[in-house]
Design a protein around this motif. Structure first.
Motif: not given
Length: 390
Positions: A54-65, A67-74
């Protein structure tokens, strides 16, 4: 995490950075339970899932962010908006997903130790300080700062490693994590900034990796081989036991974690059985069945399934009553074993047995979903969990 652990260890050994997305909370009906993970490597490879698609495509984009920033997201995901092509769940519930960077060079030894412990089926809990949930999913402090979101504390039975940023918080979380680990429960705990109880200033996600639950299969017959295969698929550590040396062989049961040659009741009385263990009695012989079931009913096993016809079941229960077994104990027996699926082959029978085990664990009805209304996914029961995607 166990289902993608071999690949994660390969990424770690190769020094490949990756982001790990973890379901930390579930509200209402959702496809995956807390602890489900999806990993995204720096080169875009994907392992696992957090929602079944259901949400994997968005989680994939967040994962890229991340990895680039080093800052976690919830991130929080609720009901999807089909007309607006919004990203979300279609099942009516909501989930919270923590996405954090895992860079092997940053904490190589600790990350490797956790993965090695999980691979060896050793009990370990990993406590992670969560960022405050915001629309953008951003955290309030950079990694490395005192009390920074995504700071981790690794908790074992006899020691800890890492810190959540405050000594009092570490002490409180350590106590709770060991309790959750003993129960096999994963979830979010809330504390004051220094570990005060009954305060909700900070949220800590405690992911437990208890040893896999056991499936004990008695009777080295063809149905046992099929049951061992599906038990292993469901995440159980499977033992097949039979007193006959010609039948209890590794060659006949390649899917089992161990094959034991012993009288069933003798083995059961000598091995570890807890509230997550499932027992499948497929022996078909009173000289094995009766003493074995008496021993099984003395254990806290979650499920005791016994194969046989209805006539065999009536004869068996009469023998057990003569041996002093009470009605409350007899009610624990799932006999004849399995759900009524109409199957005939050993493989179909194994599916029927597995279906009844799953139904028992989650409190399902066993009826076709098309005949029912309401939530499809049942809430996790209180107490010890069985196998999951953790």
């Amino acid at each position: 995490m166990r289902d993608i652990l071999p690949e994660l260890r390969e990424w770690h050994t190769a020094g490949t950075p990756f982001a790990l997305a973890t379901v930390v909370a579930v509200h209402g009906s959702a496809p995956r339970a807390p602890g489900a993970v999806m990993a995204v490597s720096a080169d875009g490879a994907v392992l696992g899932s957090v929602s079944g698609g259901c949400v994997e495509s968005d989680v994939f984009e967040v994962a890229g962010e991340v990895l680039a920033s080093g800052r976690p997201q919830l991130r929080s995901y609720g009901i999807s908006d089909d007309e607006a092509l919004g990203v979300g769940l279609t099942c009516g519930g909501s989930i919270e997903v923590l996405v954090r960077a895992c860079v092997p060079a940053a904490d190589r030894d600790r990350l490797r130790e956790v993965m090695d412990l999980v691979a060896a089926h050793e009990p370990v809990a990993v406590a992670t300080l969560l960022p405050r949930a915001t629309p953008g999913g951003t955290s309030d402090a950079a990694p490395g700062e005192a009390g920074a979101p995504a700071a981790t504390l690794v908790v074992l039975e006899d020691r800890t490693a890492g810190s959540l940023g405050a000594e009092g918080l570490d002490a409180a979380v350590t106590d709770d994590a060991r309790g959750l680990l003993a129960q096999g429960v994963t979830g979010v705990q809330r504390y004051g900034a220094h570990g005060q109880r009954r305060m909700q200033e900070v949220s800590v996600f405690v992911q437990t990796y208890a040893p896999p639950p056991r499936m004990l299969v008695f009777g080295a017959i063809d149905h046992a081989a099929a049951t061992a295969r599906i038990g292993s698929f469901l995440g159980y550590r499977v033992t097949v036991c039979d007193a006959r040396p010609a039948f209890a062989t590794r060659e006949r049961f390649p899917a089992a974690d161990e094959v034991v040659r012993a009288w069933p009741h003798t083995y059961l009385e000598s091995t570890t059985v807890d509230a997550r263990t499932v027992i499948c009695v497929l022996t078909h012989d009173p000289k094995f069945d009766v003493p074995l079931m008496i021993a099984a009913l003395r254990t806290p096993a979650a499920y005791i399934g016994v194969m046989g016809s209805r006539r065999t079941h009536l004869d068996r229960t009469a023998r057990l009553r003569e041996a002093g077994v009470g009605e409350a104990e007899l009610a624990r027996l799932a006999s004849p074993v399995g759900l009524d699926l109409g199957g005939r082959t050993p493989q179909e029978t194994a599916v029927s047995i597995a279906a009844e085990i799953i139904q028992h664990r989650w409190g399902g009805t066993g009826r076709p979903l098309g005949e029912l209304a309401g939530a499809i996914h049942h809430a996790a029961p209180d107490g010890p969990d069985g196998p999951d995607g953790s």
